[in-house]
Design a protein around this motif. Structure first.
Motif, short mmCIF file in Angstrom:
data_model
loop_
_atom_site.label_atom_id
_atom_site.label_comp_id
_atom_site.label_asym_id
_atom_site.label_seq_id
_atom_site.Cartn_x
_atom_site.Cartn_y
_atom_site.Cartn_z
N ALA A 47 3.90 69.93 7.87
CA ALA A 47 4.47 69.11 8.95
C ALA A 47 3.91 67.69 8.95
CB ALA A 47 4.22 69.78 10.29
N PHE A 48 2.72 67.51 8.35
CA PHE A 48 2.06 66.20 8.38
C PHE A 48 1.90 65.61 6.98
CE2 PHE A 48 0.66 68.55 12.12
CZ PHE A 48 0.90 67.62 13.13
N SER A 49 2.53 66.21 6.02
CA SER A 49 2.31 65.78 4.64
C SER A 49 2.79 64.35 4.37
CB SER A 49 3.00 66.74 3.67
OG SER A 49 4.40 66.81 3.95
N ARG A 50 3.72 63.86 5.19
CA ARG A 50 4.26 62.52 4.96
C ARG A 50 3.28 61.41 5.35
NH1 ARG A 50 9.85 61.86 7.71
NH2 ARG A 50 9.56 59.77 6.85
N ILE A 51 2.19 61.77 6.00
CA ILE A 51 1.22 60.72 6.40
C ILE A 51 0.70 59.99 5.17
CG2 ILE A 51 -1.05 60.31 7.45
CD1 ILE A 51 -0.50 62.66 9.33
N VAL A 52 0.53 60.72 4.05
CA VAL A 52 -0.04 60.08 2.85
C VAL A 52 0.86 58.99 2.31
CG1 VAL A 52 -1.39 62.10 2.21
CG2 VAL A 52 0.92 61.85 1.30
N ASN A 53 2.15 58.99 2.70
CA ASN A 53 3.07 57.94 2.23
C ASN A 53 2.62 56.55 2.68
OD1 ASN A 53 4.45 60.10 1.28
ND2 ASN A 53 6.21 59.93 2.68
N LEU A 54 1.80 56.52 3.73
CA LEU A 54 1.26 55.23 4.19
C LEU A 54 0.46 54.56 3.09
CD1 LEU A 54 -0.12 56.09 7.77
CD2 LEU A 54 1.95 54.80 7.24
N LEU A 55 -0.17 55.36 2.24
CA LEU A 55 -1.10 54.81 1.25
C LEU A 55 -0.38 54.06 0.12
CD1 LEU A 55 -3.57 57.81 1.03
CD2 LEU A 55 -4.09 55.54 1.93
N TYR A 56 0.89 54.37 -0.13
CA TYR A 56 1.55 53.68 -1.26
C TYR A 56 2.82 52.95 -0.85
CZ TYR A 56 4.99 57.53 -1.63
OH TYR A 56 5.98 58.44 -1.39
N CYS A 57 3.04 52.81 0.45
CA CYS A 57 4.25 52.11 0.87
C CYS A 57 4.11 50.60 0.62
CB CYS A 57 4.57 52.39 2.33
SG CYS A 57 3.40 51.66 3.47
N ASP A 58 5.20 49.91 0.69
CA ASP A 58 5.24 48.49 0.34
C ASP A 58 4.31 47.65 1.21
OD1 ASP A 58 7.11 49.24 -1.47
OD2 ASP A 58 8.85 48.61 -0.28
N ILE A 59 4.30 47.95 2.49
CA ILE A 59 3.47 47.15 3.41
C ILE A 59 1.99 47.30 3.07
CG2 ILE A 59 2.89 46.72 5.84
CD1 ILE A 59 5.80 46.07 5.24
#
Length: 1733
Positions: free
Chosen positions: A859-871
């Motif tokens: 349910a929280f796995s998408r948090i890691v997307n913060l680490l490689y997003c464009d911003i």
């Protein structure tokens, strides 16, 4: 006969009452007649008399009525028919020790009394102990309170463990009579205890003739102090201070007191005066009532009936049930209120004594019966709101309020659930709180606590405890009704939280500092109270999916209703990196913001639980949740904390800083900061990562900064941006890296605790208590530390001070995260520094890279997307570019450090995913973006890292750069499915390695240079030393030679016989005094001076004190000396050593003049210092050593050893003539001559005895001088003055008398302190089994030498006649022919004191009228020899005469020593006829040798310090217990190794003496002192502290009959148990009142005391009536820590090393010093009255 009549009367009365038509009226009529005749009469009767009358005339008839027969017979029958109860039910008194099992108790409120605990299985479990506040009862036997072991062995019924009502049916007639009597009497008790001043007596109790006799009754309150009440009474009712004090003490204890009896008018006048006088002092007048004497009498009896009810109920469960039935039945006359409800509702107006009785009655009746407990709980809940309101308005403590009984009801799990179902107790409690603090709601329906009542608010908060009790045990089975009522209660609770959501908003101050600090404590204290309650609500919800879903919906609904913190502008679009965010603008720095968001945080907790249980899928509106809206308020709080940390809110004052501190502190963070982070993680898991980061940049007010659309040259603004960037990066690290939340990732609570512990221990090694403080507690006050600590840390045991420490295991350091989100700023820097230091010591790199985190739940796995997003890539490039371009104002090292950590997190995440899945499946592509984005301009993250790694300002981060570049390589290889190339590692490490090699080479070169420099300096010093010896050759040539002067050789060869003989202190073969120059440095002026007789005085600090360390009769003080005789103490020290005078020193030296100036300065300065008199007593000459701050009260002048030239030939010639008989004759002649010269004919006995010792030629008066005299030693005036200073102090302190330097006892006390100090030192060495010489501390040795030389020189400042008189009196003990009438016998003196006195006073016999003379070295040697021989022989006889048991010596031939011992024993036996017959000679020899050894050891110490002769080497290396010591001692003291040989060598002289010695009448008296004397130690303490607590629980004050809390205190000297700090045990000492311990210390320790306060678990050291201090107890828990006041409550065990240290503190006479030091350290603001201890 009288007894029989009494019984008949009682039985007849009871029959009349039974047969009467209206039994109630008859009983009341009888009470109407009798009660006023017994209580409250004009003439006060004694309590015993009153009690007897009540028993015979009131209680006995009532009991006859109850049993229907003689009460004793009825009770006996009852006992046969009943089994004992399974429930203990012991009601706790205040201060009583109670125990809770941490393993088995359902909650921390489940406790056992001492007796039940000792007999239970829980004794071997993890338990806690603490002092009860009173009012609770023992839960032994209650199966709902314990997981296992509900009963102790005493209360175990042996049947199935179930809490059943005791089956004890009474006979129907008895039950009926009990019910009838209880109904009458309980109504009677209730009526009078709820009595109000305006009430009239009922018709049944109305007296026939009403007297005009009233009482003016004064009630207790908590507004007025003791002094206020005493003052008011003195002014109002004309009583003296003592009487007013008694009244006040009783008012405080019982709650009220009749202070005047008289007519109605006089009582009204007294009442008005009391009210007006008390109102002058305090705004509130004292509560006073006027009661008729009859009413007062009935009230007194009603109170006694309360206690009687308790007694009757305890006889049988049937009586208890009858009582409960009566107490709980509705009353038709009074609004259907039952009697117990009436009593509860009037609780707040009842006085203290009545409350206590009623509460105890409820505890032992209704709360002991399951059914009635439920009924009572319902009644209690029904009136809950009113009871709490009354308590809030009352000023008494909660422990004596009826509301305190809630813990007995609400903590029972089944009862709590019933109350939720039947009464909705959650709603009742929350409504009560809302009613009480509703006045603090503002127009927005939010709490605003400005100007709240600081007295009432803490009382209101106590109500939350009840809510916690209700929720403490979550249900395992949910019923529909329970669900419905719980949700109803939750809605009401959410309504309460809604009033807290967004309360007390703050707005940033611009320009001007805030004028008035806003109120914030109330809000946070509420938050602390709610912390566990919020967790419990979540826990209850998690136990049922249906409840969890409904609770989430309700919580979300309430959150959406909250209208606080609105947006003031419409939504707008924000652009960054081709991403658009549509959101409303809001600036934390400009608009109002609140840190209180309980609903948002509760929702976050419930959301995680939904995900954890899988119930989230069943949520209807899951997709419609607006996560931006949910995250908005928590994000504002986090940004507020960040801005405060960046010092943007400085003008808002300390209140905001404090709020942010508590927001993140362990006390609140669980339900504040942690939940805000959780809500942000929830939003991050559901939002587009770029949008989420844009929202964060917006709220941090960094959006424009990172968009490049704003720039500034203002340094303050740039610093602000930098700091905010640091905080923003830190938040990103936390959101992506902090995954240790059950439900967020697959971790358990144990994993969470383990991680917390590791990070705490990474700061520094910590004690167990420090770890506990750093961990959050659950609702049961448990941290879970014990279950994990052994897995992550190693325990280091403590020494004799300090505490045990845990050190983190090396393998756990991999989990260290330098940006751990629970670190404060100071903890972060400490941990970072500590870990870098550790890595440097281990030689590993200093890179503190991020640890590998656990994987997020799906349910929280998408948090890691913060680490490689464009911003994220954009932000990192922006920061690194600033550093690469080296714009100093655009970046900081902290910013770079956080950016590197974030990159490290991303690389670790990518590495983990690549290792767990195929490359194609992995969407996480940080490394690719970091290499590609911006690479065309050389500005990709990877290239920027490579560029800035060489910056000198980032030297500290070089290892981190190195690790990151290696991680890039590893990830690249994982993507390419190849191994890392060698070229990369070589390329990246080569420059580093070469730099390291250079650094190592440079360090080596510096070390070599330093070594050569040291060698050069040492060579120079050696050459200078040789040159000095050559130039001062004469000085070295004049040093005494070893062959003639007995100097010990320095080689390791064995001593020659000649050298060994010269290690003799006295006699013709005495060794030489080494010619040693003593040059000392003054600690004040730092100037050096040689110690010389004619030089200005050098003095040593010293402390003189009375001591009972060696006493053989503890608790007895010496008898006063007989006036005029001078023949008792201090002339003769009794063998019991009752009280000695000890002089100790810290060994620091000053010039006498420097000391005098320092002492004057101390006096002047101390007079102006607050409470300085507590530390030093100026009037008694006290001061603190300037260097070590030891307590001192005098100085000892340093006197050099007298250099003697010893003529051995002359000594041998004299020795042939001056035998012991001749010496006695010469001495006798001299003494006679001196007496005739001084016209002193007082001596009563004739010289008959002399003729027995005289030969043919009678010596004349001056023949003593013919054996060698020399001129008396001269000292400088300053030394003589200092001799007087020291001697006067010793005399004043030792005899507790006024200073008088002319007193004849002054020299005696100087000799006595010398002897006693030697004995004390010998005792210490013996106790510690150390050699006699060579093992003393330098300060002890120098101090002892100074004291001996001071005592030896004391005769020079005293009258020769006085000294001669003292010598004659002392010699009378050894030579009975010269004794006076009062001279004591051998068994009545201590021979060490006698030896010292005789040796130091004999030079006075050489004094001539015209010339000051003293004996020559040879004369002194013989004087010392003969005195020692005589004293030794007398002591041998003393040992024989006082021995009752001889050791049995097995086999072996009879030695010469044994034969000599046998002869002596036979001779003594013949003279006395009282010794034990048939004792073997060997036994006698063994007993005597053992008995005289301490004396010989003291003599050796004394003569070593007096003469300076070096002792034999055996005494430096041999322990006290070894066999070889006796020979060495005898050799050094010129005694034959067979001491019995003395009696044979001096047979002619000793035979008549033996006859005289044994012929004394005192010899036949029983003696208590045995030799060797018993070595005193502190008493033996039990290993387990609970044994001491058990002992204290049974302690009853000998002078008090009440059950009020006492402070049992144990004297560690003698083992006496005392009642300290209590008015009941005050006694008079020197004309003033003192407490029991002070009085005891005066007799037991001569004013010094060491006490263990058992309930407080701390040592109290006392030095006088006015001085004392606390000291850690020698009991430690399993973690090596003390537990003062049993605050932690862990099991405690005796630490032998610490107790040994305490023993040394006492035996070394350091208690005064310890007290002074502790008082000097502690800044005393309010003096403690030690005399009342």
């Amino acid at each position: 006969m009288a007894e029989g009549k009494k019984s008949v009367d009682g039985l007849e009365l009871s029959k009349e009452w039974l047969e009467a038509a209206d039994g109630k009226a008859e009983v009341l009529r009888y009470l109407k007649e009798q009660v006023p005749q017994i209580f409250c009469l004009k003439k006060e009767s004694s309590p015993q008399e009153e009690e007897e009358l009540m028993q015979t005339r009131l209680i006995h008839p009532l009991e006859c009525f109850l049993f229907g027969e003689d009460p004793e017979e009825g009770l006996e029958k009852l006992k046969h028919g009943c089994s004992s109860s399974q429930l203990c039910g012991r009601v706790f008194k205040e201060g009583e020790t109670v125990y809770s099992c941490r393993d088995c108790a359902i909650d921390p409120t489940c406790v056992l009394c001492m007796d039940c605990f000792q007999d239970s299985v829980h004794k071997s479990h993890r338990y806690k102990m603490h002092a009860s506040s009173g009012g609770g009862f023992c839960d032994c036997g209650d199966v709902e309170a314990w997981k296992i072991g509900p009963c102790c062995s005493k209360h175990d019924p042996g049947a199935p463990a179930a809490m059943v009502t005791d089956e004890c049916d009474l006979e129907p007639e008895l039950y009926e009579r009990a019910e009838k009597l209880f109904r009458i009497l309980l109504r009677y008790v209730t009526d009078f205890l709820v009595w109000e001043e305006s009430f009239e007596l009922s018709a049944e109790l109305q007296p026939q003739r009403k007297d005009n006799a009233y009482y003016c009754v004064l009630y207790n309150d908590e507004h007025h102090s003791y002094d206020h009440v005493i003052y008011t009474l003195q002014r109002s009712v004309n009583c003296d201070p003592a009487e007013a004090q008694i009244h006040t003490a009783l008012i405080d204890k019982e709650g009220r007191r009749a202070v005047k009896r008289g007519t109605l008018r006089s009582c009204q006048q007294a009442r008005d005066l009391i009210r007006s006088n008390s109102q002058h002092i305090s705004q509130q007048p004292l509560r006073v009532e006027i009661l008729h004497t009859t009413v007062m009498a009935h009230q007194t009896f009603a109170l006694r009936l309360g206690s009687w009810f308790q007694k009757i109920i305890s006889y049988s469960a049937g009586f208890r049930q009858a009582f409960c039935q009566v107490a709980l039945e509705p009353d038709t006359d009074r609004d259907h209120l039952c009697l117990i409800s009436r009593l509860m509702l009037h609780d707040a107006v009842m006085y203290k004594g009545a409350r206590k009785v009623i509460h105890e009655l409820i505890l032992c009746s209704m709360l002991m019966e399951t059914d009635f407990k439920r009924l009572f709980a319902v009644e209690f809940t029904k009136h809950y709101k009113q009871l709490q309101k009354d308590f809030i308005n009352d000023d008494h403590e909660r422990s004596i309020s009826i509301t305190a009984l809630s813990v007995q009801i609400f903590t029972v799990p089944t009862l709590a659930r019933q109350l939720i179902e039947e009464c909705n107790v959650i709603k009742v409690i929350v409504d009560t709180v809302m009613d009480l603090i509703g006045e603090h709601l503002n127009e927005s329906n939010q709490f605003f606590f400005l100007g709240y009542n600081t007295d009432k608010f803490p009382r209101i908060q106590v109500i939350f405890h009840d809510l916690r009790y209700i929720l403490i045990s979550k249900p395992s089975i949910w019923t529909d009704e329970l669900r419905r009522q719980f949700l109803e209660g939750l809605k009401v609770f959410l309504g309460f939280l809604k009033c807290m959501q967004g309360m007390e908003e703050v707005k940033r101050q611009f320009g001007q500092h805030i004028v008035v600090e806003p109120e914030w404590e109330a809000g946070f204290s509420l938050q602390m109270q709610l912390r566990h309650i919020l967790a419990m609500f979540q826990d209850w919800c998690s136990s049922d999916d249906e409840i969890l879903l409904l609770a989430f919906k309700e919580c979300h609904k309430v959150l959406m209703q909250c209208n606080n913190q609105p947006f003031h502008r419409e939504a707008t679009d924000y652009y960054m990196c081709k991403h658009i965010l549509h959101v409303r603008p809001y600036k934390v720095s400009q608009e109002p913001v609140s840190i209180h968001l309980p609903i948002s945080r509760l929702l976050a907790g419930l959301y995680v639980l939904l995900c954890k249980t899988g119930a989230f899928e069943h949520l209807d509106n899951a997709d419609s949740l607006d996560y931006i809206q949910l995250a908005e308020c928590p994000l504002r709080s986090v940004v507020l904390a960040a801005q405060v940390s960046a010092e943007m809110w400085r003008r808002n004052g300390l209140s905001l800083v404090s709020q942010v501190y508590y927001y993140q502190d362990v006390k609140c963070r669980d339900e504040m900061y942690d939940k805000d982070i959780l809500m942000l993680q929830i939003a991050a898991s559901k939002m587009d990562p770029n949008h989420f980061l844009m929202l964060i940049l917006l709220r941090f007010e960094l959006f424009d900064y990172f968009n490049g659309s704003c720039s500034s040259t203002d340094q303050d603004e740039l610093i602000q941006w930098n700091r905010l960037t640091e905080e923003m990066l830190y938040l990103l690290i936390v959101i992506t890296g902090e995954r240790y939340v059950p439900g967020l990732s697959q971790v358990t609570r144990e994993d969470v605790t383990m991680r917390e512990v590791i990070h705490l221990l990474c700061i520094e090694p910590m004690a167990h208590s420090s770890l506990v403080k750093g961990l959050p507690e659950n609702e049961s006050h448990e941290t879970g530390l014990e279950s994990v600590i052994t897995k992550v840390a190693t325990f280091k045991k403590p020494g004799v001070s300090g505490h045990g420490l845990y050190e983190v295991n090396k393998e756990c350091l991999a989990e260290f995260n330098p940006f751990f989100y629970h670190y404060s700023k100071s903890q972060h820097s400490k941990a970072e520094e500590s870990q870098k230091k550790r890595r440097t010591q281990e030689g590993s790199d200093k890179a503190l890279h991020p640890p590998v985190p656990p994987v997020f739940c799906p349910a929280f796995s998408r948090i890691v997307n913060l680490l490689y997003c464009d911003i994220t890539i954009h932000v990192l490039r922006f920061i690194l570019q600033g550093a690469a371009e080296d714009h100093a104002s655009h970046w900081t090292e902290a910013m770079i450090q956080r950016a590197l950590h974030l990159i490290g997190q991303a690389l670790l995440e990518e590495k983990t995913q690549l290792e767990d899945s195929t490359v194609e499946e992995v969407t996480f592509d940080f490394s690719l973006k970091a290499r590609s984005i911006g690479s065309e301009h050389g500005k990709s993250v990877f290239l920027l890292l490579s560029k800035i790694k060489a910056l000198p300002s980032l030297e500290a981060q070089k290892d981190m750069f190195k690790w990151l570049l290696q991680m890039f390589e590893i990830v690249k290889c994982l993507r390419e499915n190849s191994s890392p190339t060698a070229s990369m590692s070589v390329e990246t490490t080569k420059p580093e390695e070469s730099a390291q090699d250079k650094e190592k080479a440079e360090r080596k070169r510096k070390a070599e240079a330093a070594k050569l420099h040291r060698q050069k300096i040492m060579a120079q010093m050696s050459a200078m030393q040789k040159n000095f010896i050559e130039s001062n050759k004469m000085l070295y040539d004049n040093m005494p030679e070893s062959g003639t002067q007995g100097e010990p050789v320095t080689s390791n060869d064995t001593y020659t016989t000649e050298q060994r003989e010269l290690c003799v202190a006295i006699g013709p073969h005495r060794g030489s005094t080494p010619a040693k120059r003593e040059v000392l440095t003054c600690i004040l002026c730092q100037e050096e001076q040689e110690v010389l007789a004619q030089a200005p005085a050098m003095v040593m600090t010293a402390c003189v004190q009375r001591s009972t360390v060696l006493t053989q009769c503890r608790g007895k003080l010496p008898t006063n000396r007989a006036p005029g005789t001078g023949t008792s103490y201090p002339l003769f020290m009794p063998p019991e050593l009752t009280v000695g005078t000890h002089t100790g020193s810290c060994g620091h030296v000053m010039h006498a003049t420097c000391w005098q100036k320092y002492f004057e300065a101390v006096q002047n300065m101390t007079r102006n210092r607050l409470h300085a008199e507590l530390i030093i007593d100026l009037e008694n000459g006290e001061y603190l050593c300037p260097l070590c701050k030891s307590l001192c009260n005098t100085v000892v002048p340093l006197i050099p050893l007298e250099q003697v030239t010893f003529n051995y030939e002359n000594a041998e010639i004299i020795g042939q003539h001056l035998t012991l008989p001749r010496w006695i004759q010469v001495l006798s002649a001299r003494i006679k001559g001196l007496k005739s010269v001084t016209q002193d004919n007082e001596r009563g006995s004739s010289g008959d005895g002399d003729t027995e010792l005289c030969g043919e030629s009678q010596p004349d008066f001056r023949s003593i001088l013919s054996y060698g005299v020399q001129e008396q030693r001269k000292f400088s005036d300053s030394i003589m003055d200092m001799l007087v200073v020291c001697a006067t102090t010793v005399h004043r302190v030792g005899l507790q008398t006024a200073p008088n330097e002319l007193c004849p006892h002054v020299p005696l006390m100087a000799w006595n302190t010398c002897a006693f100090t030697i004995q004390a030192i010998e005792n210490i060495l013996q106790e510690e089994d150390k050699p006699l010489f060579g093992s003393l501390q330098n300060r002890q040795l120098t101090g002892l030498k100074a004291i001996v030389q001071f005592a030896a020189s004391q005769r020079l400042k005293s009258s020769h006649a006085v000294i001669q008189r003292h010598f004659t009196d002392m010699l009378g003990v050894l030579l009975p022919a010269m004794s006076r009438k009062n001279t004591p016998s051998l068994l009545e003196v201590d021979f060490v004191h006698l030896l010292v006195g005789l040796v130091l006073s004999i030079p006075s016999l050489y004094q001539e009228e015209a010339v000051d003379l003293q004996p020559s070295a040879v004369s002194s040697a013989y004087n010392h020899l003969h005195i020692l021989h005589l004293v030794t022989m007398a002591h041998v006889l003393q040992v024989l005469l006082s021995t009752a048991d001889f050791p049995t010596v097995v086999g072996g031939e009879e030695t010469e020593e044994a034969r000599a011992a046998g002869e002596l024993y036979a001779a003594v036996s013949q003279h006395t006829g009282g010794l034990i017959p048939d004792v073997s000679s060997s036994s006698v020899a063994e007993r005597v040798k053992k008995g005289i050894k301490p004396f010989l050891r003291c003599a050796a110490l004394f003569f070593s310090c007096l003469t300076g002769v070096h002792p034999p080497e055996e005494l430096f290396s041999t322990s006290a217990a070894s066999q070889g010591q006796m020979e060495a001692l005898c050799s050094y003291l010129a005694l034959p190794s067979n001491v019995f040989q003395l009696f044979q060598e001096h047979r002619d002289a000793v035979t008549p003496l033996l006859h005289r010695w044994c012929g004394s009448p005192a010899i036949t008296k029983a003696q208590t002192v045995r030799y060797p004397r018993q070595r005193n130690r502190l008493i033996d303490l039990p290993e387990d502290y609970s044994a001491l607590l058990n002992q204290a629980s049974h302690f009853q004050c000998p002078k008090s009959t009440d059950d009020e809390r006492k402070h049992p205190t144990l004297c560690l000297f003698c083992g006496a148990m005392l009642c300290s700090q209590s008015s009941c045990c005050l006694s008079r000492l020197d004309g003033e009142d003192v407490g029991a311990c002070t009085a005891h210390a005066a007799t037991c320790g001569a004013g010094v005391g060491m006490f263990l306060r058992i309930r407080e678990c701390e040592i109290v050291l006392m030095a006088s009536k006015t001085r004392g201090s606390t000291y850690p107890a020698p009991y430690l828990d399993d973690y090596g820590e003390t537990d003062p006041h049993l605050e932690r409550g862990n099991p405690l065990h005796l630490c032998p090393e610490r107790y040994r240290k305490l023993n040394q503190l006492w035996q070394q006479h350091c208690i005064l010093e310890e007290i002074a030091r502790s008082l000097e350290v502690v800044n005393v603001m309010f003096a403690f009255e030690w005399q009342m201890f």
